[in-house]
Each structure stands twice: as structure tokens, then as C-alpha cells.
Design a protein around this motif. Sequence first.
Motif, PDB file in Angstrom:
ATOM      1  N   UNK A   1     -11.519   2.512  -6.128  1.00 28.16           N
ATOM      2  CA  UNK A   1     -10.141   2.363  -6.596  1.00 28.16           C
ATOM      3  C   UNK A   1      -9.515   1.133  -5.967  1.00 28.16           C
ATOM      4  N   UNK A   2      -8.401   0.692  -6.537  1.00 26.34           N
ATOM      5  CA  UNK A   2      -7.608  -0.348  -5.876  1.00 26.34           C
ATOM      6  C   UNK A   2      -7.092   0.214  -4.555  1.00 26.34           C
ATOM      7  N   UNK A   3      -7.237  -0.556  -3.501  1.00 25.43           N
ATOM      8  CA  UNK A   3      -6.846  -0.076  -2.177  1.00 25.43           C
ATOM      9  C   UNK A   3      -5.341   0.233  -2.164  1.00 25.43           C
ATOM     10  N   UNK A   4      -4.963   1.463  -1.788  1.00 24.43           N
ATOM     11  CA  UNK A   4      -3.527   1.821  -1.837  1.00 24.43           C
ATOM     12  C   UNK A   4      -2.633   0.919  -0.998  1.00 24.43           C
ATOM     13  N   UNK A   5      -3.170   0.349   0.093  1.00 26.69           N
ATOM     14  CA  UNK A   5      -2.350  -0.508   0.956  1.00 26.69           C
ATOM     15  C   UNK A   5      -2.376  -1.978   0.555  1.00 26.69           C
ATOM     16  N   UNK A   6      -3.352  -2.363  -0.263  1.00 29.49           N
ATOM     17  CA  UNK A   6      -3.447  -3.751  -0.714  1.00 29.49           C
ATOM     18  C   UNK A   6      -4.143  -3.789  -2.075  1.00 29.49           C
ATOM     19  N   UNK A   7      -3.513  -3.210  -3.100  1.00 25.82           N
ATOM     20  CA  UNK A   7      -4.181  -3.062  -4.398  1.00 25.82           C
ATOM     21  C   UNK A   7      -4.526  -4.376  -5.092  1.00 25.82           C
ATOM     22  N   UNK A   8      -3.856  -5.457  -4.733  1.00 27.88           N
ATOM     23  CA  UNK A   8      -4.113  -6.736  -5.381  1.00 27.88           C
ATOM     24  C   UNK A   8      -5.366  -7.418  -4.859  1.00 27.88           C
TER      25      UNK A   8
END
Length: 345
Positions: free
Chosen positions: A207-214
Motif C-alpha cells: 500500500x501507499x505508506x500512510x506516513x508518506x504516501x507520495x
Amino acid sequence: MNRKLFIGASAALGLLVALAVGLSAISPAGAAPLAQGSIDFQDVPPTNPFFGNIRNIYFAGIVNGYPCGAPGEPCGPEFKPYYRPGAYVTRAQMSKFVDLARKQPGIFINTDTSGLPIFSRTGAPNGRGIQGESAQGNGLHGVSNSNNASGVYGENTGTGFGLAGRTGGDGDAIFGDNLDPAGRAGYFNGNVRVQGFLSKASGSFEIDHPLDPENKYLYHSFVESPDMMNVYNGNVMLDGRGEAVVQLPGYFEALNRDFRYQLTPLGAAAPGLYVAEEVKGNSFKIAGGPAGGKVSWQVTGIRHDPYAEQNRIQVEVEKPAEDKGSYLHPEVYGKPQTERIGPSR
């Protein structure tokens, strides 16, 4: 006539009949480019509109012509044969033309000007736009040298399948192989459903990392077990007597057996905490804790639904004779890819 031959045989038949009868009304549009070199038949000069077609089927071994020397057909310096383009074709000759055409090794099309060199369509129920069969090799083989294209591409805009595979034996309906660790043997962008048994070397969610999704991905590994195990957990508040009844889903006992329990008191120790009553009627009872205390619980069960009962996982299995001495992942044992199990060997 075998329906599988219609693409090659019927097209060849129409062309051959036209060539033999000499029907000038049939246009040579789309014919092969005019081949260079000397003539093949003394009565088919390069100016003949069907010269390229006749040369192609001549070199393909479909037609041979007639030896020179017959009345009105003198032999030249090279003793070239005659094609007799104005002669009629008998049914026997037509049968030979079609039979030789269908026995050709295949159809080869090389074009740089058309994005659709072959188009096949059928409106028949359960029809096949293209069917490939092979007794030993690949029924259909696609190759792409582009970074953004596909060797074989399937698309469906209805409720069917963009790409489907079926096997009636112990082989694979669809096989994907990628020897580069950076690549993928298969890529699915969307929901995937497996109606049967799934085996893998490892697995994780991505998944996109919750703390740095970009900028980052986050991975977690799947939980593995030698059993077909289901896990249930939650938190419960104890009553004034230090007891609580944990209600499980209504299908719990229908789906599971061999229950195992874990209890963890939260906020304070509870040395007397225990399972007072095991699962019955899709619930179990906790007791021995402090009044008003909070308990985190976990229960696991082994599936015993009809499908699970008939498809138990075999934890340790002997490799079949053809796979012994080879590896699913030879690189992790310091072995070459030639010792890898699978059709790519």
C-alpha cells in the motif's frame, strides 16, 4: 473441410482459381510486392498483375507448373516451366491446391505500416476469433519487444473474460514466467478471485505508506500456518463479577473446530483470568478477572467446512520424479536457472 483451415485454405483457393482461370476482373490489390529476379514461368512475365502472387505460391511449394516442350510451349535457354495461367482448374487440381496450402508451416505477416495486420471476428455463440492448438509446442505464442506493449493482450467490455485458459489434465491453464527478480510473472490491477487452491512462496500487502504516501510503499507479510486456520480477536469489558461472554459470528462453529484461546488483561495484571466456558452456541465465557477490567482476547479455529474437509493442505510432499534434483527458486541455493522447476527449463 476442416474449419481450422479457413483462414489459409479458403484465401489460397480463391487466389489460385483466379490465377489458373485468368480472371482479369479480380484485382491484385494487396498482393505481395513484386519479387525481384528472373521469371519463374516462361508464360508469366513480371508485367503480369499476378506475378508476385504466383511467385510466392511457387516458392511455397503449392504450384510447380508444366515442363516446357509441349506443343506451343518451346523451351528457352533456362528450360523454365509453363504456368498456363489461362487454363481451367479441375476439382482434382483444386483439391491438391487446397491441401498443399493448408500444409504450409503457417502465416507470416510483416508490416510496419498497419497497427492491425490481422483482424478476426466472430458473432457466433461460443465462437472463437482465433484458436491456436499444438500437440507439443505453444498453441498461441506472443512476443513483444516494447516496454509498454503486451505479447498477448486480452480485453473484454462485457461480462466474459478478456483472457481465459483451461486444462483438462494436470498442467497449467495459464503460465507466467519471469526470470528477472525485478519483473513479474503476472500483474493484476484490480480485484482477483481464486476459485480453488492457492500456493505461493511468500506474500505481502503493498500500500501507499500512510506516513508518506507520495514517496513510499508499506509492506507486511502474510501470516502462515500449516493448518487452514481462521483468527478472531477483540476486546471485552468484564462485569462486576469479573466475567464476560464473548459473542462470536453466527457461522463460527459451522466453519471452525479445534478452538484455541488467548487472553490478555489490559491495564492491570489478572493472574486468575481464565476461559470459564469454551465455545458453545457461538460464544465463550471469560472469568477470574477484576471487576470492570478490560481483556483482549483471541480465538483461532481450523476450518471444517465441506470444501476444507475435501481439500486439506499436505504440509510435506515428495517432489515428483521429473522435479527431483531441481528447485522452485534455485538462486537462493546458489544454483543456476537451468535447475529451475517449470516449463521454462
